[in-house]
Scaffold this motif. Structure first.
Motif, PDB file in Angstrom:
ATOM      1  N   ARG A  65      -4.852  -3.101  -0.439  1.00 33.23           N
ATOM      2  CA  ARG A  65      -4.330  -3.055  -1.804  1.00 33.23           C
ATOM      3  C   ARG A  65      -4.215  -1.602  -2.234  1.00 33.23           C
ATOM      4  O   ARG A  65      -5.198  -0.865  -2.196  1.00 33.23           O
ATOM      5  N   TRP A  66      -3.004  -1.174  -2.576  1.00 32.52           N
ATOM      6  CA  TRP A  66      -2.786   0.158  -3.134  1.00 32.52           C
ATOM      7  C   TRP A  66      -1.662   0.051  -4.142  1.00 32.52           C
ATOM      8  O   TRP A  66      -0.721  -0.727  -3.955  1.00 32.52           O
ATOM      9  N   GLY A  67      -1.761   0.805  -5.222  1.00 32.70           N
ATOM     10  CA  GLY A  67      -0.745   0.716  -6.272  1.00 32.70           C
ATOM     11  C   GLY A  67      -0.498  -0.735  -6.635  1.00 32.70           C
ATOM     12  O   GLY A  67      -1.432  -1.488  -6.892  1.00 32.70           O
ATOM     13  N   ALA A  68       0.760  -1.137  -6.626  1.00 35.28           N
ATOM     14  CA  ALA A  68       1.125  -2.523  -6.929  1.00 35.28           C
ATOM     15  C   ALA A  68       1.250  -3.371  -5.662  1.00 35.28           C
ATOM     16  O   ALA A  68       1.631  -4.531  -5.725  1.00 35.28           O
ATOM     17  N   GLN A  69       0.927  -2.799  -4.500  1.00 38.92           N
ATOM     18  CA  GLN A  69       1.090  -3.488  -3.215  1.00 38.92           C
ATOM     19  C   GLN A  69      -0.174  -4.239  -2.798  1.00 38.92           C
ATOM     20  O   GLN A  69      -1.279  -3.748  -2.983  1.00 38.92           O
ATOM     21  N   GLU A  70       0.018  -5.397  -2.203  1.00 33.02           N
ATOM     22  CA  GLU A  70      -1.045  -6.164  -1.544  1.00 33.02           C
ATOM     23  C   GLU A  70      -0.454  -6.671  -0.238  1.00 33.02           C
ATOM     24  O   GLU A  70       0.498  -7.452  -0.244  1.00 33.02           O
ATOM     25  N   ILE A  71      -1.017  -6.208   0.883  1.00 34.17           N
ATOM     26  CA  ILE A  71      -0.460  -6.521   2.194  1.00 34.17           C
ATOM     27  C   ILE A  71      -1.558  -7.087   3.101  1.00 34.17           C
ATOM     28  O   ILE A  71      -2.609  -6.466   3.252  1.00 34.17           O
ATOM     29  N   PHE A  72      -1.288  -8.232   3.721  1.00 35.86           N
ATOM     30  CA  PHE A  72      -2.218  -8.804   4.685  1.00 35.86           C
ATOM     31  C   PHE A  72      -1.968  -8.211   6.061  1.00 35.86           C
ATOM     32  O   PHE A  72      -0.821  -7.969   6.444  1.00 35.86           O
ATOM     33  N   GLY A  73      -3.041  -7.984   6.795  1.00 36.76           N
ATOM     34  CA  GLY A  73      -2.915  -7.445   8.134  1.00 36.76           C
ATOM     35  C   GLY A  73      -4.149  -7.723   8.969  1.00 36.76           C
ATOM     36  O   GLY A  73      -5.027  -8.477   8.566  1.00 36.76           O
ATOM     37  N   GLN A  74      -4.189  -7.083  10.130  1.00 38.80           N
ATOM     38  CA  GLN A  74      -5.296  -7.258  11.065  1.00 38.80           C
ATOM     39  C   GLN A  74      -5.707  -5.888  11.589  1.00 38.80           C
ATOM     40  O   GLN A  74      -4.856  -5.065  11.921  1.00 38.80           O
ATOM     41  N   VAL A  75      -7.009  -5.654  11.662  1.00 35.07           N
ATOM     42  CA  VAL A  75      -7.526  -4.410  12.217  1.00 35.07           C
ATOM     43  C   VAL A  75      -7.232  -4.417  13.715  1.00 35.07           C
ATOM     44  O   VAL A  75      -7.633  -5.338  14.424  1.00 35.07           O
ATOM     45  N   VAL A  76      -6.506  -3.390  14.191  1.00 34.70           N
ATOM     46  CA  VAL A  76      -6.139  -3.336  15.607  1.00 34.70           C
ATOM     47  C   VAL A  76      -6.908  -2.257  16.357  1.00 34.70           C
ATOM     48  O   VAL A  76      -6.932  -2.265  17.586  1.00 34.70           O
ATOM     49  N   TRP A  77      -7.516  -1.310  15.638  1.00 37.35           N
ATOM     50  CA  TRP A  77      -8.382  -0.306  16.254  1.00 37.35           C
ATOM     51  C   TRP A  77      -9.251   0.313  15.161  1.00 37.35           C
ATOM     52  O   TRP A  77      -8.918   0.250  13.985  1.00 37.35           O
ATOM     53  N   SER A  78     -10.375   0.869  15.576  1.00 41.90           N
ATOM     54  CA  SER A  78     -11.198   1.636  14.646  1.00 41.90           C
ATOM     55  C   SER A  78     -11.917   2.727  15.430  1.00 41.90           C
ATOM     56  O   SER A  78     -12.193   2.596  16.617  1.00 41.90           O
ATOM     57  N   ASN A  79     -12.181   3.830  14.733  1.00 45.12           N
ATOM     58  CA  ASN A  79     -12.863   4.973  15.318  1.00 45.12           C
ATOM     59  C   ASN A  79     -13.582   5.689  14.185  1.00 45.12           C
ATOM     60  O   ASN A  79     -12.924   6.273  13.324  1.00 45.12           O
ATOM     61  N   GLY A  80     -14.900   5.625  14.176  1.00 46.50           N
ATOM     62  CA  GLY A  80     -15.650   6.218  13.072  1.00 46.50           C
ATOM     63  C   GLY A  80     -15.339   5.497  11.779  1.00 46.50           C
ATOM     64  O   GLY A  80     -15.489   4.290  11.681  1.00 46.50           O
ATOM     65  N   HIS A  81     -14.848   6.250  10.805  1.00 45.42           N
ATOM     66  CA  HIS A  81     -14.521   5.678   9.499  1.00 45.42           C
ATOM     67  C   HIS A  81     -13.021   5.421   9.344  1.00 45.42           C
ATOM     68  O   HIS A  81     -12.569   5.107   8.252  1.00 45.42           O
ATOM     69  N   GLU A  82     -12.262   5.550  10.422  1.00 42.53           N
ATOM     70  CA  GLU A  82     -10.821   5.280  10.364  1.00 42.53           C
ATOM     71  C   GLU A  82     -10.496   3.982  11.094  1.00 42.53           C
ATOM     72  O   GLU A  82     -11.210   3.571  12.002  1.00 42.53           O
ATOM     73  N   ALA A  83      -9.379   3.379  10.684  1.00 41.70           N
ATOM     74  CA  ALA A  83      -8.927   2.143  11.331  1.00 41.70           C
ATOM     75  C   ALA A  83      -7.415   2.049  11.246  1.00 41.70           C
ATOM     76  O   ALA A  83      -6.789   2.616  10.349  1.00 41.70           O
ATOM     77  N   GLY A  84      -6.842   1.315  12.200  1.00 41.12           N
ATOM     78  CA  GLY A  84      -5.424   0.997  12.190  1.00 41.12           C
ATOM     79  C   GLY A  84      -5.262  -0.464  11.829  1.00 41.12           C
ATOM     80  O   GLY A  84      -5.978  -1.320  12.343  1.00 41.12           O
ATOM     81  N   VAL A  85      -4.344  -0.733  10.920  1.00 44.46           N
ATOM     82  CA  VAL A  85      -4.093  -2.100  10.478  1.00 44.46           C
ATOM     83  C   VAL A  85      -2.628  -2.435  10.756  1.00 44.46           C
ATOM     84  O   VAL A  85      -1.728  -1.714  10.331  1.00 44.46           O
ATOM     85  N   ALA A  86      -2.397  -3.510  11.501  1.00 41.37           N
ATOM     86  CA  ALA A  86      -1.042  -4.023  11.750  1.00 41.37           C
ATOM     87  C   ALA A  86      -0.761  -5.088  10.701  1.00 41.37           C
ATOM     88  O   ALA A  86      -1.561  -6.014  10.530  1.00 41.37           O
ATOM     89  N   PHE A  87       0.351  -4.955   9.994  1.00 40.77           N
ATOM     90  CA  PHE A  87       0.686  -5.914   8.957  1.00 40.77           C
ATOM     91  C   PHE A  87       1.150  -7.228   9.568  1.00 40.77           C
ATOM     92  O   PHE A  87       1.845  -7.240  10.582  1.00 40.77           O
ATOM     93  N   HIS A  88       0.781  -8.347   8.936  1.00 38.89           N
ATOM     94  CA  HIS A  88       1.245  -9.655   9.398  1.00 38.89           C
ATOM     95  C   HIS A  88       2.751  -9.789   9.204  1.00 38.89           C
ATOM     96  O   HIS A  88       3.429 -10.427   9.997  1.00 38.89           O
TER      97      HIS A  88
END
Length: 115
Positions: A65-88
């Motif tokens: 959720r950012w601004g007026a956006q709400e997007i569903f996705g799936q965590v595809v990688w993480s490293n430390g405090h960062e992560a990649g999210v692929a949108f559904h």
């Protein structure tokens, strides 16, 4: 809009959609938690996020959720405090521009690179 450095996937193919720097506050919501963070970069099909805590495990469904956006996705990688999210479901070029500003990005060629 600042384009990110061109990156290839692990097979040497270029990404289908260009990533752009976002630098916007966001919230990542999973079944177990709600985490504040920053939307680091964004494309029509995914995002790289930086969180204050350890992100959910790979494979977890999340809501960004950012601004007026709400997007569903799936965590595809993480490293430390960062992560990649692929949108559904990909976001539109207009939604991307609404977040990062600039002009509507062009779609990258989807053909495979000859090695």
């Amino acid at each position: 809009m600042t384009p990110m450095k061109d990156r290839s996937d692990r097979f040497g193919n270029r990404r289908r959609y260009a990533r752009v720097a976002a630098g916007q506050r966001m919230i990542l919501i999973s079944v177990a938690s709600r985490m504040d963070g920053e939307l680091r970069d964004l494309s029509q099909t995914g995002a790289r996020v930086s969180l204050r805590t350890i992100p959910p495990r790979q494979g977890r469904d999340v809501l960004l959720r950012w601004g007026a956006q709400e997007i569903f996705g799936q965590v595809v990688w993480s490293n430390g405090h960062e992560a990649g999210v692929a949108f559904h479901k990909p976001i539109s070029p207009e939604e991307l521009v609404e977040t990062v500003g600039g002009e509507v990005p062009e779609q990258q060629p989807s053909g495979r690179r000859v090695l």
